[in-house]
Design a protein around this motif. Structure first.
Motif, PDB file in Angstrom:
ATOM      1  N   LEU A  13       0.867  -1.168   0.000  1.00 59.95           N
ATOM      2  CA  LEU A  13       0.000   0.000   0.000  1.00 59.95           C
ATOM      3  C   LEU A  13       0.914   1.230   0.000  1.00 59.95           C
ATOM      4  CD1 LEU A  13      -2.955  -0.956   2.381  1.00 59.95           C
ATOM      5  CD2 LEU A  13      -2.509  -1.620   0.022  1.00 59.95           C
ATOM      6  N   ALA A  54     -11.087  -5.239  12.966  1.00 57.91           N
ATOM      7  CA  ALA A  54     -11.787  -4.211  12.178  1.00 57.91           C
ATOM      8  C   ALA A  54     -11.202  -4.114  10.770  1.00 57.91           C
ATOM      9  CB  ALA A  54     -11.706  -2.867  12.893  1.00 57.91           C
ATOM     10  N   ALA A  55      -9.912  -4.433  10.620  1.00 64.22           N
ATOM     11  CA  ALA A  55      -9.290  -4.397   9.292  1.00 64.22           C
ATOM     12  C   ALA A  55      -9.719  -5.572   8.423  1.00 64.22           C
ATOM     13  CB  ALA A  55      -7.763  -4.382   9.421  1.00 64.22           C
ATOM     14  N   LEU A  78      -8.333  -5.270  18.449  1.00 64.97           N
ATOM     15  CA  LEU A  78      -9.569  -4.773  17.836  1.00 64.97           C
ATOM     16  C   LEU A  78      -9.291  -4.206  16.443  1.00 64.97           C
ATOM     17  CD1 LEU A  78     -11.223  -3.081  20.974  1.00 64.97           C
ATOM     18  CD2 LEU A  78     -11.525  -5.429  20.115  1.00 64.97           C
ATOM     19  N   ALA A  79      -8.152  -3.537  16.292  1.00 65.53           N
ATOM     20  CA  ALA A  79      -7.800  -3.000  14.973  1.00 65.53           C
ATOM     21  C   ALA A  79      -7.615  -4.129  13.952  1.00 65.53           C
ATOM     22  CB  ALA A  79      -6.522  -2.160  15.064  1.00 65.53           C
ATOM     23  N   ALA A  96     -20.380  -0.408  19.027  1.00 69.90           N
ATOM     24  CA  ALA A  96     -19.698  -1.542  19.662  1.00 69.90           C
ATOM     25  C   ALA A  96     -18.597  -1.068  20.604  1.00 69.90           C
ATOM     26  CB  ALA A  96     -19.107  -2.454  18.594  1.00 69.90           C
ATOM     27  N   LEU A 144     -17.465  -6.231  18.806  1.00 68.72           N
ATOM     28  CA  LEU A 144     -16.944  -5.793  17.519  1.00 68.72           C
ATOM     29  C   LEU A 144     -17.417  -6.722  16.404  1.00 68.72           C
ATOM     30  CD1 LEU A 144     -14.966  -3.455  16.836  1.00 68.72           C
ATOM     31  CD2 LEU A 144     -13.242  -5.211  16.482  1.00 68.72           C
ATOM     32  N   LEU A 182     -11.827   1.612   9.653  1.00 68.54           N
ATOM     33  CA  LEU A 182     -12.384   0.887  10.798  1.00 68.54           C
ATOM     34  C   LEU A 182     -11.282   0.492  11.775  1.00 68.54           C
ATOM     35  CD1 LEU A 182     -15.043  -1.338   8.955  1.00 68.54           C
ATOM     36  CD2 LEU A 182     -15.346   0.934   9.994  1.00 68.54           C
ATOM     37  N   ALA A 183     -10.122   0.118  11.247  1.00 69.36           N
ATOM     38  CA  ALA A 183      -8.996  -0.236  12.121  1.00 69.36           C
ATOM     39  C   ALA A 183      -8.555   0.970  12.949  1.00 69.36           C
ATOM     40  CB  ALA A 183      -7.824  -0.773  11.288  1.00 69.36           C
ATOM     41  N   LEU A 193       2.445  -3.059  13.672  1.00 74.23           N
ATOM     42  CA  LEU A 193       1.380  -3.903  13.147  1.00 74.23           C
ATOM     43  C   LEU A 193       0.927  -3.328  11.816  1.00 74.23           C
ATOM     44  CD1 LEU A 193      -0.723  -6.197  13.628  1.00 74.23           C
ATOM     45  CD2 LEU A 193      -2.210  -4.432  14.578  1.00 74.23           C
ATOM     46  N   ASP A 194       0.869  -4.178  10.790  1.00 69.60           N
ATOM     47  CA  ASP A 194       0.553  -3.700   9.444  1.00 69.60           C
ATOM     48  C   ASP A 194      -0.888  -4.085   9.076  1.00 69.60           C
ATOM     49  OD1 ASP A 194       0.544  -2.904   6.815  1.00 69.60           O
ATOM     50  OD2 ASP A 194       2.204  -4.174   6.181  1.00 69.60           O
ATOM     51  N   VAL A 195      -1.838  -3.281   9.540  1.00 69.06           N
ATOM     52  CA  VAL A 195      -3.247  -3.600   9.239  1.00 69.06           C
ATOM     53  C   VAL A 195      -3.544  -3.450   7.745  1.00 69.06           C
ATOM     54  CG1 VAL A 195      -4.254  -3.205  11.525  1.00 69.06           C
ATOM     55  CG2 VAL A 195      -3.973  -1.263   9.939  1.00 69.06           C
ATOM     56  N   GLY A 196      -2.781  -2.617   7.065  1.00 67.31           N
ATOM     57  CA  GLY A 196      -2.935  -2.505   5.609  1.00 67.31           C
ATOM     58  C   GLY A 196      -2.661  -3.840   4.924  1.00 67.31           C
ATOM     59  N   THR A 252       2.421   2.670   5.445  1.00 67.21           N
ATOM     60  CA  THR A 252       2.014   1.693   6.445  1.00 67.21           C
ATOM     61  C   THR A 252       1.309   2.423   7.570  1.00 67.21           C
ATOM     62  OG1 THR A 252       3.904   0.293   5.887  1.00 67.21           O
ATOM     63  CG2 THR A 252       2.838  -0.121   7.998  1.00 67.21           C
ATOM     64  N   ALA A 306     -11.093   1.331  15.732  1.00 68.67           N
ATOM     65  CA  ALA A 306     -10.987   0.237  16.696  1.00 68.67           C
ATOM     66  C   ALA A 306      -9.727   0.362  17.549  1.00 68.67           C
ATOM     67  CB  ALA A 306     -11.008  -1.111  15.969  1.00 68.67           C
ATOM     68  N   ALA A 307      -8.678   0.979  16.997  1.00 65.71           N
ATOM     69  CA  ALA A 307      -7.449   1.168  17.773  1.00 65.71           C
ATOM     70  C   ALA A 307      -7.591   2.271  18.811  1.00 65.71           C
ATOM     71  CB  ALA A 307      -6.284   1.482  16.834  1.00 65.71           C
ATOM     72  N   PRO A 330      -6.259  -2.690  22.105  1.00 67.71           N
ATOM     73  CA  PRO A 330      -6.545  -1.854  20.912  1.00 67.71           C
ATOM     74  C   PRO A 330      -5.988  -2.460  19.618  1.00 67.71           C
ATOM     75  CG  PRO A 330      -5.159  -0.662  22.525  1.00 67.71           C
ATOM     76  CD  PRO A 330      -5.632  -1.898  23.189  1.00 67.71           C
ATOM     77  N   LEU A 331      -4.821  -3.074  19.670  1.00 68.43           N
ATOM     78  CA  LEU A 331      -4.294  -3.681  18.440  1.00 68.43           C
ATOM     79  C   LEU A 331      -5.146  -4.867  18.007  1.00 68.43           C
ATOM     80  CD1 LEU A 331      -0.395  -3.513  18.618  1.00 68.43           C
ATOM     81  CD2 LEU A 331      -2.056  -1.822  17.857  1.00 68.43           C
ATOM     82  N   PRO A 361     -11.546  -0.672   5.286  1.00 63.04           N
ATOM     83  CA  PRO A 361     -10.941  -1.464   6.382  1.00 63.04           C
ATOM     84  C   PRO A 361      -9.926  -0.667   7.207  1.00 63.04           C
ATOM     85  CG  PRO A 361     -10.422  -2.411   4.196  1.00 63.04           C
ATOM     86  CD  PRO A 361     -11.468  -1.368   3.993  1.00 63.04           C
ATOM     87  N   LEU A 362      -9.139   0.196   6.567  1.00 61.15           N
ATOM     88  CA  LEU A 362      -8.188   0.982   7.358  1.00 61.15           C
ATOM     89  C   LEU A 362      -8.909   1.967   8.266  1.00 61.15           C
ATOM     90  CD1 LEU A 362      -5.089   1.691   5.090  1.00 61.15           C
ATOM     91  CD2 LEU A 362      -5.640  -0.275   6.527  1.00 61.15           C
TER      92      LEU A 362
END
Lengths: 305, 305, 305, 305
Positions: free
Chosen positions: C213, D256-257, D252-253, C299, D296, C252-253, D217-220, C216, C256-257, D249-250, C249-250
């Motif tokens: 992407l 969510a991702a 949940l992220a 939530a 969630l 929402l992340a 953490l790479d949620v992407g 990051t 959520a974070a 928090p991580l 998705p990003l």
């Protein structure tokens, strides 16, 4: 407690707090922590030479290992061996087991490649180095090679590192492209603690946000490691360059930063190489590199036999 | 269309698709894209020298800029100027406006610092270079300095870059520690396109996952940029080292990778420096560096006047 | 010593070791170090809300800023403002001064863009946020905008940060893509120490070796900063995604974070946008994001007005 | 040509240009390139579930694997298994062979650890997952474990990946902290091409210049991989957090991702853990995580059995 013979000493490694009775000429490692010790210059002041075949990699000298990325056939490896020898290289490299990102890419000739390396050694007198991937292949590789390479992707393959402690051959330990300097030194510590004191550290570039070249050569790591370990440190300019146009300047930077040598890819016809086609030097380019490296060694006050 | 005079040519830059009538001796840039062009070696083959005072930074020669991180007082800057001059430096550096990560850290002497730099120039004949942070200070800085530094944190401060196009002084353009090589070249393009062809690119290390040293010196970027721009490229070994023990090997690596010079921090008593205390060289260390750099220049076939 | 009024207190900042006489209701910052303090949750326990226009960004609530990358024309910005308002956004974003990597790329409409933003505010009641690049433009931008954005490339433009201390408007402080979390907090400290307590931290992705992407997204930084500052933290999913397929998705992340909101790019016809064409959401996609964010807020036990 | 049975099909993989006669119900992979194919969603549209014991990891559902970093003793593992089961976890994790950066650190209980995991399975009915380091230990680990973890440091241990193709157990393939998303997918391709279609991708953070938390953490990557593979993707919040204050928090992220589940470290008394002491959750914290993850999942429209 752990008993090893290294660098002419019989060593007892003891966990923190343990009492151990030791006798002359034992040199005790007391109070082990999780830091590197055996490979540190604090622990052993004088530089340690490592022998590849009958040739010495050591501080104060430039040692050049050259050859193709992969062994592809008899003519290819013999002609390269002759060419790099004549240009002044001290050892021949060539891959028989290849770590490839894709399962569909050429995986190396295997034992057939090892046999060709041995032939090239006979033809030139150059000791040979090659990569080991599968611990099960250790006896096979040790039978043919004068030094065993650990690739960047295996730097923290601790199973492999432990087995190399009993390899009876020197190890060229490439730095992982995602690994810190401390992790690299600790990978060397794994090999030493398991009985093998012949470790040569090889800087070959790390992954960074900048992808202009293939990897970012970390000359700062060379400068740092030279001051913190008694073992030799060399550099690989081919993988960070990723393109032969940049190999020579990177090679000279490696030596100027204080490295004890180079490992560099050379191929009779790079554009047709089965792997790393863009970054391998032609014979002419390798001769140019050797001439420049020789001048540089003189300026740096180093031997270049 | 955009009109600039650069490097002895009168240039018309035209947007893609535009028709422009131009006369001799105009050299037209046709079909501008978003890539760098003016600074590229494809666009201008012969290397461009940049004059700092009456001294030339150019290919084939080693140019050394040395001096303290910050100007701290008259004795400090004059004694440093005399010492680096005697050791063979070609220009003096010293910060009067300091970009500091913390608002509580020393922010530089400002105009008082610029006046002291001018005094040091009088005392030694060395041209002086210093950083500009606030575009409003441009007339002030341009009055005292022979070259203006753009710090790493301002490499993409496009407002500043555009104004430097009309500075009438050469620019030392540091690479941002989070910026790619292409972005760095495009930052130089900003300065050139706004009328200033006197750009010297300065590699000073990037941020990577490895924090063993302060930054990761990117010698690959030096090798690459030397082949892709006609403008000079130098390197800063002090900031990537972050510790004076590693400055000399990094400086030599910079030169061996093909850079046209160095900018290095030197202080009469580094441990007492108001900023960057750990990484500044003592006078003795600077003399050692100069002796080694001179040997290296000879090996590389470069002038070192 | 330094005097500021912040968050309902009159504060005296004193250098380490200084003695300062202070009177009620002064809250003294004693023994300043180079760390961040004013922005830290240790120094101020209760969360600080920041007002953008008459709307509050604060802990426990989700605040959505949406709009195009660049203001391109009246119809574009008005239609976007209406669409994002109807979908539930709380503020409108739009760039009038654009920091562009290439000097040849579209640089923004300037004051004309600001005027269009003001029109869009009139048409919808949404407060507007826009980026300031040149400190000289501060009066102009402050005249039109309800909050001023600092772009990633200017996060360590200390000249700008200091001037924003006297901006009289809240600041959306984007994290530099090459900057650590500590540097980001210290950039906020610059703004606060110069008199402006209305800082909203904006995570927008960092540069790493992985370029799958565009950047990051660092959700760990959001989690960390939420626990270490009393000021609001929001996230920008558009720039790290770089492609609208990954924006939802990003986003929402980010929530959520633990972030207190989002700033997201939306355009009536993204493929024709003059900048960031790939990453802007269509109106439909923005409505989908809002519906999902609303569910998520529930939530997470957060208000979503 | 290469023959494999995967996901209910008999597949022939042929090199580019080869002609191959195939019969129903063969699904031929024609014109293999070096890209990933078998694991791609382009090649196989419908999501593939992976069974760990009798439980299914699949799209549209949240799957939680929890347990200690290392198996330390019977009481520790049994009490943890009971606690995580009661809180709703679907599988138990626990390390018996531990990859440790330092050779002096605790290396795991080995087979004794595997036996304790089996006991914990008997006591709770939870399937168990554990890491394999040495290919020679495959029969041993496969005998006890319901799924085999490949650690980040072994993601490009191609020898291991090939052997896991014949493991007969599903693989949890952690992403290497220095590896790109494409390399990660190709590592999965290695396992699939060698005959094992039961691969679960595990994002666990990468190395970046920012070391505020242990890894970034790479949620992407999660968002991207979910759209490009038909296999399940889960996330590990413990290793990137490096500190239990940031694990929730991580976690949940990650969900969510778009991830299909979590693998998280839980310990009865984390401060006394033999490894990763700072980052393991207490039982109370794990229950808090599960409650929040359940909320969630509902907001995201996912099952959480």
């Amino acid at each position: 407690a752990w008993y090893i013979e290294l660098w002419g000493h019989y060593i007892v490694a003891t966990p923190p707090g343990a009492r151990t009775e030791v006798k002359t000429p034992v040199k005790a490692v007391v109070e082990l922590k999780t830091d590197y010790q055996l490979v540190s210059r604090e622990w052993k002041r004088d530089p340690t030479p490592v022998f590849i075949g009958d040739r010495e990699v050591r501080e104060g000298k430039v040692f050049i290992i050259a050859g193709p990325c992969s062994v592809e056939g008899e003519e290819q490896i013999i002609s390269t061996a002759l060419a790099v020898k004549e240009a002044g290289a001290h050892a021949l490299r060539g891959g028989a087991f290849k770590p490839r990102t894709s399962p569909y890419a050429f995986q190396g000739l295997g034992e057939a490649g090892l046999k060709l390396l041995a032939k090239a050694r006979e033809a030139t007198g150059l000791p040979v180095t090659t990569e080991l991937m599968d611990p099960e292949d250790l006896p096979l590789v040790a039978k043919y090679a004068d030094a065993i390479q650990v690739g960047a992707r295996n730097m923290q393959n601790f199973t492999l590192l432990k087995k190399l402690g009993r390899a009876g051959k020197p190890i060229l330990l490439k730095r992982g492209f995602g690994n810190t300097v401390e992790e690299w030194l600790l990978a060397g510590e794994y090999v030493a603690l398991h009985g093998n004191g012949g470790v040569v550290f090889v800087e070959r570039g790390i992954r960074t946000f900048d992808r202009t070249l293939r990897f970012t050569l970390d000359v700062g790591a060379i400068a740092y490691v030279k001051q913190h370990t008694h073992l030799p440190v060399i550099g690989d300019p081919s993988h960070p360059a990723g393109d032969r146009r940049y190999v020579i300047p990177l090679a000279l930077a490696i030596l100027a930063a204080g490295a004890d040598g180079l490992i560099v890819e050379v191929h009779p016809d790079p554009d047709k190489a089965w792997s790393d086609a863009k970054q391998q030097l032609t014979f002419d380019q390798f001769r140019e590199l050797m001439a420049k490296a020789r001048e540089l060694a003189r300026a740096l006050g180093k031997e270049f036999p």
